[in-house]
Design an enzyme around this catalytic site. Structure first.
Site, PDB file in Angstrom:
ATOM      1  N   HIS A  90       0.838  -1.200   0.000  1.00 40.47           N
ATOM      2  CA  HIS A  90       0.000   0.000   0.000  1.00 40.47           C
ATOM      3  C   HIS A  90       0.877   1.256   0.000  1.00 40.47           C
ATOM      4  O   HIS A  90       0.748   2.139   0.856  1.00 40.47           O
ATOM      5  CB  HIS A  90      -0.922  -0.032   1.211  1.00 40.47           C
ATOM      6  N   GLU A 108      -1.640  -0.014  -6.059  1.00 33.57           N
ATOM      7  CA  GLU A 108      -1.667  -1.285  -5.351  1.00 33.57           C
ATOM      8  C   GLU A 108      -1.773  -2.432  -6.354  1.00 33.57           C
ATOM      9  O   GLU A 108      -2.832  -2.650  -6.941  1.00 33.57           O
ATOM     10  CB  GLU A 108      -2.855  -1.316  -4.384  1.00 33.57           C
TER      11      GLU A 108
HETATM   12  C1  BGC Z   1      -8.946   1.570  -0.458  1.00 33.12           C
HETATM   13  C2  BGC Z   1      -9.547   2.854   0.013  1.00 33.12           C
HETATM   14  C3  BGC Z   1      -9.123   3.073   1.431  1.00 33.12           C
HETATM   15  C4  BGC Z   1      -7.610   3.086   1.515  1.00 33.12           C
HETATM   16  C5  BGC Z   1      -7.090   3.186   2.908  1.00 33.12           C
HETATM   17  C6  BGC Z   1      -7.461   1.723  -0.402  1.00 33.12           C
HETATM   18  O1  BGC Z   1      -6.839   0.572  -0.876  1.00 33.12           O
HETATM   19  O2  BGC Z   1      -9.369   1.221  -1.757  1.00 33.12           O
HETATM   20  O3  BGC Z   1     -10.942   2.840  -0.112  1.00 33.12           O
HETATM   21  O4  BGC Z   1      -9.651   4.283   1.935  1.00 33.12           O
HETATM   22  O5  BGC Z   1      -7.091   1.906   0.948  1.00 33.12           O
HETATM   23  O6  BGC Z   1      -7.599   2.147   3.683  1.00 33.12           O
END
Ligand code: BGC
Length: 346
Positions: free
Chosen positions: A179, A313
């Site tokens: 992430h 991601e």
């Molecule tokens: C999600 C979002 C979320 C973010 C933080 C992303 O991968 O798709 O909707 O707010 O992660 O959790």
């Protein structure tokens, strides 16, 4: 290549380590055992000026406070699972609901907040940090003792590699991602609207207002989702498209064409000249244009504003367990899971 490690902080009396990898051209990758997280990625702009291009704090305490998954390894299952419910081998399972009516990013206190065990592998032209975690049978409702490794590598070709490996002793779900939030200006007080993004994808996954994929794969042609040629992210921020308006930008999976010889995605900042080319073995890239935060501070200790970074991601499609066209995220006993994502740093 060289590396060093430093104590990043302590949790319950246990030292949590951070590793710095550096190649001969001065590119640096820093990763920590907390969440098997990337904390810094230092690369030059077109004039050779080095800067960090990922959101990552200098202290463990700051990482523990945030809930935006900054740089973390996300698992067991990245993205949402509808209602947190799924069936495997005739058994019904329920993961804890932590996002509206759904389970997001593996449920609460998942991979992103565990302390992983680390070791280093040194080669002539590459150094890797191997993070290991055992997720016990039943953790967050998922079956099987899952042994996971996330390996981060920096090499002399100016590439950052992520390799995931896993085995399980019961049929389970596995769909990890990294992430990482990028801002190639190297200045996290700036917005990423001028960054261009190119993705080799003919179809994206439509979402409901709560972010769960509807299951529909929509052709990108004729919309702001058409990133087959590079397009400035600002276009998506300003668009009247109903899907981008739902979330104030992108928070969508793009199903990759996986065209041989073609990059899956290229993010570029025209001003600094920095760009990152991404190739992945998964079938999707989720683009999240950081559309809203809690009270997380940015790297100059101001409240982070929407669109000051973009998360890219690489994974399998979210909620794949409920949509056959989204690909397979089921891992069986006896299988060796393996997936690589490569970030070429230009
Ligand atoms: C999600 C979002 C979320 C973010 C933080 C992303 O991968 O798709 O909707 O707010 O992660 O959790």
């Amino acid at each position: 290549m060289k590396y060093w490690r430093e104590a990043f902080g302590e949790i319950n009396g246990q030292t949590v380590w951070q590793y710095w990898l550096e190649n001969r051209q001065g590119y640096q990758l820093a990763v920590t055992e907390y969440g098997a997280t990337i904390t810094h990625l230092v690369m030059p702009d077109q004039s050779g000026q080095m800067a960090n291009v990922v959101i990552g704090y200098d202290t463990l305490a700051d990482f523990v406070k945030q809930q935006a998954y900054f740089g973390a390894t996300v698992g067991r299952v990245a993205g949402r699972i509808g209602q947190g419910a799924f069936t495997l081998d005739g058994h019904d399972y329920q993961a804890p609901i932590n996002n509206g009516a759904n389970t997001n990013h593996g449920g609460p206190n998942s991979f992103e907040s565990q302390i992983w065990q680390s070791s280093v592998v040194e080669k002539d032209d590459a150094i890797s940090v191997v993070f290991m975690l055992t997720s016990p049978d039943g953790e967050n409702g998922f079956p099987g003792n899952l042994a996971v490794t996330t390996t981060y590598t920096l090499n002399e070709a100016n590439e950052w590699l992520i390799d995931y490996q896993a085995t399980t002793d019961k049929t389970t779900l596995f769909n990890p991602t990294c992430h990482v939030y990028l801002n190639l200006t190297g200045d996290f007080d700036q917005f990423v609207g001028q960054h261009t993004l190119q993705i080799d994808s003919d179809r994206f996954g439509a979402i409901q207002p709560d972010g769960l994929p509807t299951g529909e794969l929509v052709p990108v042609a004729g919309s702001v989702f058409d990133l087959r040629q590079p397009r400035a992210l600002q276009v998506a921020f300003d668009s009247e498209n109903t899907q981008t308006k739902l979330v104030g930008g992108f928070d969508h999976p793009f199903l990759l064409n996986q065209t041989p010889g073609k990059a899956d995605a290229i993010l570029r900042d025209p001003e600094s000249g920095r760009s990152i080319t991404i190739d992945t073995e998964g079938n999707a890239i989720v683009i999240y244009t950081a559309n809203g935060f809690g009270d997380e501070p940015n790297l100059t200790n101001q409240a982070i504003q929407p669109h000051q970074a973009v998360a890219i991601e690489a994974q399998m499609m979210p909620d794949a367990i409920h949509h056959t066209e989204f690909g397979n995220i089921v891992l069986h006993p006896g299988e060796q899971y393996q997936r690589r994502t490569r970030y070429k740093l230009n």
